[in-house]
Design an enzyme around this catalytic site. Structure first.
Site, mmCIF file in Angstrom:
data_model
loop_
_atom_site.group_PDB
_atom_site.id
_atom_site.type_symbol
_atom_site.label_atom_id
_atom_site.label_comp_id
_atom_site.label_asym_id
_atom_site.label_seq_id
_atom_site.Cartn_x
_atom_site.Cartn_y
_atom_site.Cartn_z
ATOM 1 N N LYS A 256 -14.734 -29.277 -21.613
ATOM 2 C CA LYS A 256 -14.202 -28.154 -22.393
ATOM 3 C C LYS A 256 -15.229 -27.586 -23.363
ATOM 4 O O LYS A 256 -15.246 -26.394 -23.637
ATOM 5 C CB LYS A 256 -12.969 -28.601 -23.187
ATOM 6 C CG LYS A 256 -11.678 -28.531 -22.377
ATOM 7 C CD LYS A 256 -10.471 -28.773 -23.274
ATOM 8 C CE LYS A 256 -9.177 -28.793 -22.481
ATOM 9 N NZ LYS A 256 -8.579 -27.470 -22.313
ATOM 10 N N GLY B 248 -11.949 -24.327 -21.207
ATOM 11 C CA GLY B 248 -11.782 -23.088 -21.921
ATOM 12 C C GLY B 248 -12.299 -23.047 -23.350
ATOM 13 O O GLY B 248 -12.053 -23.973 -24.129
ATOM 14 N N PHE C 236 -3.086 -29.343 -23.915
ATOM 15 C CA PHE C 236 -4.166 -29.298 -24.910
ATOM 16 C C PHE C 236 -4.032 -28.071 -25.811
ATOM 17 O O PHE C 236 -4.280 -28.151 -27.007
ATOM 18 C CB PHE C 236 -5.527 -29.261 -24.211
ATOM 19 C CG PHE C 236 -6.099 -30.626 -23.967
ATOM 20 C CD1 PHE C 236 -6.674 -31.341 -25.000
ATOM 21 C CD2 PHE C 236 -6.074 -31.193 -22.700
ATOM 22 C CE1 PHE C 236 -7.200 -32.604 -24.792
ATOM 23 C CE2 PHE C 236 -6.594 -32.456 -22.472
ATOM 24 C CZ PHE C 236 -7.160 -33.160 -23.514
ATOM 25 N N SER D 108 -3.206 -20.255 -18.643
ATOM 26 C CA SER D 108 -2.925 -21.533 -19.280
ATOM 27 C C SER D 108 -1.489 -21.517 -19.798
ATOM 28 O O SER D 108 -1.100 -20.591 -20.505
ATOM 29 C CB SER D 108 -3.896 -21.763 -20.441
ATOM 30 O OG SER D 108 -3.455 -22.869 -21.180
ATOM 31 N N ASN E 191 -4.138 -22.184 -11.755
ATOM 32 C CA ASN E 191 -4.041 -23.068 -12.920
ATOM 33 C C ASN E 191 -2.921 -24.097 -12.697
ATOM 34 O O ASN E 191 -2.371 -24.201 -11.596
ATOM 35 C CB ASN E 191 -3.780 -22.207 -14.168
ATOM 36 C CG ASN E 191 -4.461 -22.789 -15.402
ATOM 37 O OD1 ASN E 191 -4.345 -23.994 -15.662
ATOM 38 N ND2 ASN E 191 -5.161 -21.970 -16.144
HETATM 39 C C1 LIG Z 1 -6.616 -32.023 -18.871
HETATM 40 C C2 LIG Z 1 -6.747 -30.660 -18.250
HETATM 41 C C3 LIG Z 1 -7.255 -29.607 -18.997
HETATM 42 C C4 LIG Z 1 -7.368 -28.330 -18.430
HETATM 43 N N1 LIG Z 1 -7.901 -27.305 -19.165
HETATM 44 C C5 LIG Z 1 -8.030 -26.074 -18.602
HETATM 45 C C6 LIG Z 1 -8.606 -24.989 -19.321
HETATM 46 O O1 LIG Z 1 -9.042 -25.129 -20.470
HETATM 47 N N2 LIG Z 1 -8.658 -23.767 -18.720
HETATM 48 C C7 LIG Z 1 -8.190 -23.575 -17.434
HETATM 49 O O2 LIG Z 1 -8.248 -22.455 -16.912
HETATM 50 N N3 LIG Z 1 -7.689 -24.602 -16.720
HETATM 51 C C8 LIG Z 1 -7.599 -25.830 -17.267
HETATM 52 N N4 LIG Z 1 -7.086 -26.861 -16.527
HETATM 53 C C9 LIG Z 1 -6.613 -26.595 -15.137
HETATM 54 C C10 LIG Z 1 -7.654 -26.985 -14.085
HETATM 55 O O3 LIG Z 1 -8.834 -26.227 -14.242
HETATM 56 C C11 LIG Z 1 -7.088 -26.776 -12.667
HETATM 57 O O4 LIG Z 1 -6.796 -25.399 -12.496
HETATM 58 C C12 LIG Z 1 -5.816 -27.582 -12.420
HETATM 59 O O5 LIG Z 1 -5.899 -28.845 -13.033
HETATM 60 C C13 LIG Z 1 -5.525 -27.761 -10.921
HETATM 61 O O6 LIG Z 1 -6.547 -28.500 -10.295
HETATM 62 P P1 LIG Z 1 -6.387 -30.093 -9.973
HETATM 63 O O7 LIG Z 1 -5.050 -30.264 -9.316
HETATM 64 O O8 LIG Z 1 -7.560 -30.433 -9.087
HETATM 65 O O9 LIG Z 1 -6.465 -30.773 -11.297
HETATM 66 C C14 LIG Z 1 -6.963 -28.135 -17.083
HETATM 67 C C15 LIG Z 1 -6.475 -29.207 -16.333
HETATM 68 C C16 LIG Z 1 -6.355 -30.463 -16.898
HETATM 69 C C17 LIG Z 1 -5.833 -31.600 -16.058
#
Ligand SMILES: Cc1cc2nc3c(=O)[nH]c(=O)nc-3n(C[C@H](O)[C@H](O)[C@H](O)COP(=O)(O)O)c2cc1C
Length: 363
Positions: free
Chosen positions: A65, A85, A112, A173, A244
């Site tokens: 982050k 982000g 978060f 988000s 997301n």
């Molecule tokens: C702990 C955590 C924090 C995340 N923070 C952000 C973020 O700051 N901005 C964003 O666009 N997506 C954020 N995401 C979403 C991920 O980038 C991704 O789109 C989502 O987790 C789906 O992918 P995955 O199933 O492989 O985790 C976050 C995901 C997790 C698990």
């Protein structure tokens, strides 16, 4: 080597609260030298937003982050890394605990709320690595108390354009109240216009060309997707990231107590809905706009399905927590094997080939 170290550390890390474990992981990575990854097979290289990406497997936003370890993450074999982000002014995010593992479901819930060191701190970190190469982007958002949200995004674009390969406009988000309303057509059109304008103004000052991507939520109806696709095409953005985390809670979740936590759900339960939305997005914007498929990728098979649904690039986060960094090379090896078995010379030839079936819900 790093993969086996993390394999040894995983039981210890998973005994800790999820955020503490993550902070330790980032700290450990920051102490490691940023060594280049082994070269990838040529068949895995893809062209996206005017660049050659050495392999399609990227790290999704939210892992790094504060943009502290992008080069160490590239060294794990990712083809590209999305940091952030990031929001203009530092903000603490929501109170802890704000991230929960649902190990039995291969999932995470996080709320978060865009905790960020702020634009200046991140900009300084990225400026220090600007000549290193490697495809690094930043996910950008608006401060929780912003009076003019579009101005916050434009400020991030102005501050970071020229320093990174791409910037992702995050209007999806679920943890900043009202943020997802920015996906509405009139606001989105103005927002993208202001971001592109800010990018072009910053480009006049030199540096690398920075692509503008948009990241959308999985919980959109087809009317909303139609409007987003039309706006994205009209404004000529470089990419669309689908998707997301979701605010939905499928009945299939086994970890009922954790499932009751507020926030965005990621990982295995997100795979089917995010892949269907990806295929539906491909039907509307592909191949004019590059699609980044994200949500529940945890194996070569799930990665290959995203490609067939329409993704030129892929991202993952949650499966990395449960399976460790060895997953990156496993997915790359499996994708290369799928290509060879299908008799294809490059990944591009497979992009979107099953979009119709997947869009209709037949994955
Ligand atoms: C702990 C955590 C924090 C995340 N923070 C952000 C973020 O700051 N901005 C964003 O666009 N997506 C954020 N995401 C979403 C991920 O980038 C991704 O789109 C989502 O987790 C789906 O992918 P995955 O199933 O492989 O985790 C976050 C995901 C997790 C698990």
């Amino acid at each position: 080597m790093i993969a086996s170290l993390f394999g040894l550390a995983r039981p210890f890390l998973h005994a800790l609260d999820a955020e503490t474990a993550h902070q330790l992981t980032i700290r450990s990575l920051s102490l490691m030298p940023a060594l280049p990854a082994a070269p990838d097979p040529a068949a895995l290289a893809v062209e996206a937003f005017g660049r050659r990406v050495p392999n399609p497997v990227g790290l999704a936003a939210g892992f790094d982050k504060q943009c502290e370890v992008p080069d160490q993450l590239l060294g794990l074999g990712f083809g590209f890394v999305e940091c952030g982000g990031v929001v203009p002014r530092p903000q603490p995010g929501n109170p802890r605990p704000r991230v929960f593992r649902l190990a039995g479901d291969g999932a995470i819930i996080n709320r978060f709320g865009l905790n960020s060191d702020g634009l200046e701190a991140v900009r300084a970190r990225l400026a220090r690595r600007r000549d290193r190469g490697g495809i690094v982007g930043v996910n950008i958002g608006a401060n929780k108390d912003a009076a003019d949200r579009a101005a916050d995004y434009a400020a991030c674009v102005e501050g970071l354009a020229g320093l990174v390969a791409f910037l992702t406009v995050n209007v999806s988000s679920p943890n900043t109240p009202g943020l997802r309303d920015l996906q509405g057509e009139a606001f989105l059109d103005d927002l993208l216009a202001r971001c592109i304008d800010a990018r072009d103004r910053a480009a006049a000052g030199g540096g690398e060309r920075t692509a503008i991507l948009l990241k959308i939520a999985p919980d959109l109806g087809l009317d909303a997707l139609d409007a987003i696709a039309a706006t994205a095409l009209r404004r000529g953005i470089d990419g669309l990231i689908v998707s997301n985390t979701t605010v939905a809670r499928p009945d299939t979740l086994a970890e009922r107590a954790a499932a009751a936590e507020a926030g965005g759900l990621s990982g295995r339960p997100l795979f089917a809905p995010s892949t269907q939305l990806l295929a539906q997005a491909y039907q509307r914007v592909g191949p004019a706009i590059a699609l980044v498929g994200v949500g529940g990728i945890e194996s070569g098979a799930t990665a290959w399905a995203k490609v067939r649904a329409g993704a030129t690039l892929l991202q993952l986060y949650t499966a990395l927590v449960f399976k460790g960094p060895g997953l990156v090379s496993e997915i790359k090896r499996d994708l290369a094997r799928e290509l060879a078995q299908a008799g294809l010379a490059s990944l591009k030839e497979a992009v979107g080939r099953d979009a119709t079936a997947i869009a209709a819900g037949r994955i």
